[in-house]
Design a protein around this motif. Structure first.
Motif, PDB file in Angstrom:
ATOM      1  N   ALA A  38      -8.875 -47.723  22.356  1.00  0.00           N
ATOM      2  CA  ALA A  38      -9.128 -47.134  21.332  1.00  0.00           C
ATOM      3  C   ALA A  38      -7.580 -46.905  20.710  1.00  0.00           C
ATOM      4  O   ALA A  38      -7.811 -47.244  19.777  1.00  0.00           O
ATOM      5  CB  ALA A  38     -10.210 -45.842  21.353  1.00  0.00           C
ATOM      6  N   PHE A  39      -6.963 -46.560  21.096  1.00  0.00           N
ATOM      7  CA  PHE A  39      -5.270 -46.357  20.699  1.00  0.00           C
ATOM      8  C   PHE A  39      -4.609 -47.066  21.432  1.00  0.00           C
ATOM      9  O   PHE A  39      -4.496 -47.488  22.803  1.00  0.00           O
ATOM     10  CB  PHE A  39      -5.392 -44.574  20.918  1.00  0.00           C
ATOM     11  N   THR A  40      -3.511 -47.564  20.598  1.00  0.00           N
ATOM     12  CA  THR A  40      -2.237 -48.060  20.906  1.00  0.00           C
ATOM     13  C   THR A  40      -1.559 -47.227  21.995  1.00  0.00           C
ATOM     14  O   THR A  40      -0.069 -47.885  22.521  1.00  0.00           O
ATOM     15  CB  THR A  40      -1.427 -48.776  19.523  1.00  0.00           C
ATOM     16  N   SER A  41      -1.207 -46.555  21.602  1.00  0.00           N
ATOM     17  CA  SER A  41       0.326 -45.262  22.738  1.00  0.00           C
ATOM     18  C   SER A  41      -1.149 -44.011  23.120  1.00  0.00           C
ATOM     19  O   SER A  41      -1.383 -43.345  22.291  1.00  0.00           O
ATOM     20  CB  SER A  41       0.764 -44.809  21.432  1.00  0.00           C
ATOM     21  N   VAL A  42      -1.203 -44.018  24.401  1.00  0.00           N
ATOM     22  CA  VAL A  42      -1.719 -43.076  25.198  1.00  0.00           C
ATOM     23  C   VAL A  42      -0.693 -42.402  26.339  1.00  0.00           C
ATOM     24  O   VAL A  42      -0.372 -42.759  27.016  1.00  0.00           O
ATOM     25  CB  VAL A  42      -3.084 -43.486  25.931  1.00  0.00           C
ATOM     26  N   GLN A  43      -1.048 -40.686  26.432  1.00  0.00           N
ATOM     27  CA  GLN A  43      -0.262 -39.964  27.023  1.00  0.00           C
ATOM     28  C   GLN A  43      -1.488 -39.275  27.546  1.00  0.00           C
ATOM     29  O   GLN A  43      -2.622 -38.479  26.848  1.00  0.00           O
ATOM     30  CB  GLN A  43       0.638 -38.936  26.522  1.00  0.00           C
TER      31      GLN A  43
END
Length: 268
Positions: free
Chosen positions: A135-140
């Motif tokens: 769902a998201f391009t950058s995940v932490q």
């Protein structure tokens, strides 16, 4: 069935300058849009659901959020499958986590906490992880224990029990003699359940309850029966200090969302 406990609409358009801060557990999910430049939270939502529907409900929530064009997503895992391990004993094979929890369909992560010489090893449902990554391009990812350990809470007492309440569970973190001795999640139904567990922790770690600072946050009302019951056993009872982060809507007490504020401070 999903129940909305809190919902405040963003006062401005959500965009790439915002980060989605999301906390997910077995029976709840809450999230905010954090505008880092202004150090302000725009919009907040807190949802609860039955534990038998955890993964399905979380996937529905992520599906609804994926159209938000946020700069990045920071996901705080509040599942109980987590172990704090001294740095020197962590081998990145997660065998201890498997031995303790033995739960299938998990994806494994760990948070390094060098200032405490600890590693927080944990897992999240694999389907939830896949949905978030898609769902998201950058995940932490972080675990809920990690920001609580890392972020200074404003109290310098030697013996501290930090207790954070969600809908049906509460997380306990024990800081004693400049070390973290316990991080655990318990289920509860009545105030006496909470009192029992906290007194048991004090007994097991040799702490006189009158000397313990009990620092409360999460879904607990200051005038509740739970607080009244706790005050009969603990003299030094405090609510989490308000954060320096501002809310676009101050309808609700700030201590309800301490875990999200700590999350923002942890990644800022």
């Amino acid at each position: 069935m999903v129940k909305t406990l809190f919902n405040t609409e963003p006062v401005r358009e959500i965009g790439s300058e915002h980060a989605l801060l999301l906390e997910a557990g077995n029976d709840f999910c809450c999230y905010v849009y954090w505008h880092k430049a202004d150090n302000k939270i725009d919009g907040l939502k807190y949802l609860s659901f039955d534990e038998t529907e955890t993964e399905r409900r979380l996937l529905e929530i992520i599906n609804e959020l994926q159209n938000k064009r946020v700069g990045n997503a920071v996901v705080c895992a509040a599942f109980s499958q987590a172990l704090l391990v001294p740095n020197k004993f962590f081998k990145q094979d997660y065998s201890m986590l498997d031995a303790v929890y033995s739960q299938a369909g998990q994806t494994y992560f760990h948070d390094a906490i060098p200032e405490w010489q600890l590693v927080n090893a944990y897992s999240v449902p694999a389907g939830f992880n896949q949905a978030v990554q898609s769902a998201f391009t950058s995940v932490q990812f972080l675990h809920a224990y990690t920001p609580t350990i890392k972020i200074y809470n404003g109290y310098i007492a030697d013996n501290q029990l930090l207790v954070h309440f969600t809908t049906q569970h509460f997380r306990v973190l024990l800081k004693k003699d400049s070390a973290v001795h316990l991080a655990q999640t318990y289920a509860y139904k009545t105030p006496l359940d909470v009192v029992y567990y906290l007194l048991k922790v004090c007994y097991e770690f040799g702490m006189a309850q009158q000397n313990v600072y009990l620092i409360l946050s999460g879904l607990i009302e200051k005038d509740s029966n739970l607080v009244t019951e706790l005050q009969q056993y603990f003299i030094n009872l405090h609510f989490a200090n308000p954060p320096e982060i501002s809310l676009s809507d101050d309808t609700y007490p700030h201590h309800f969302f301490t875990s999200l504020f700590n999350l923002a401070a942890c990644v800022s």
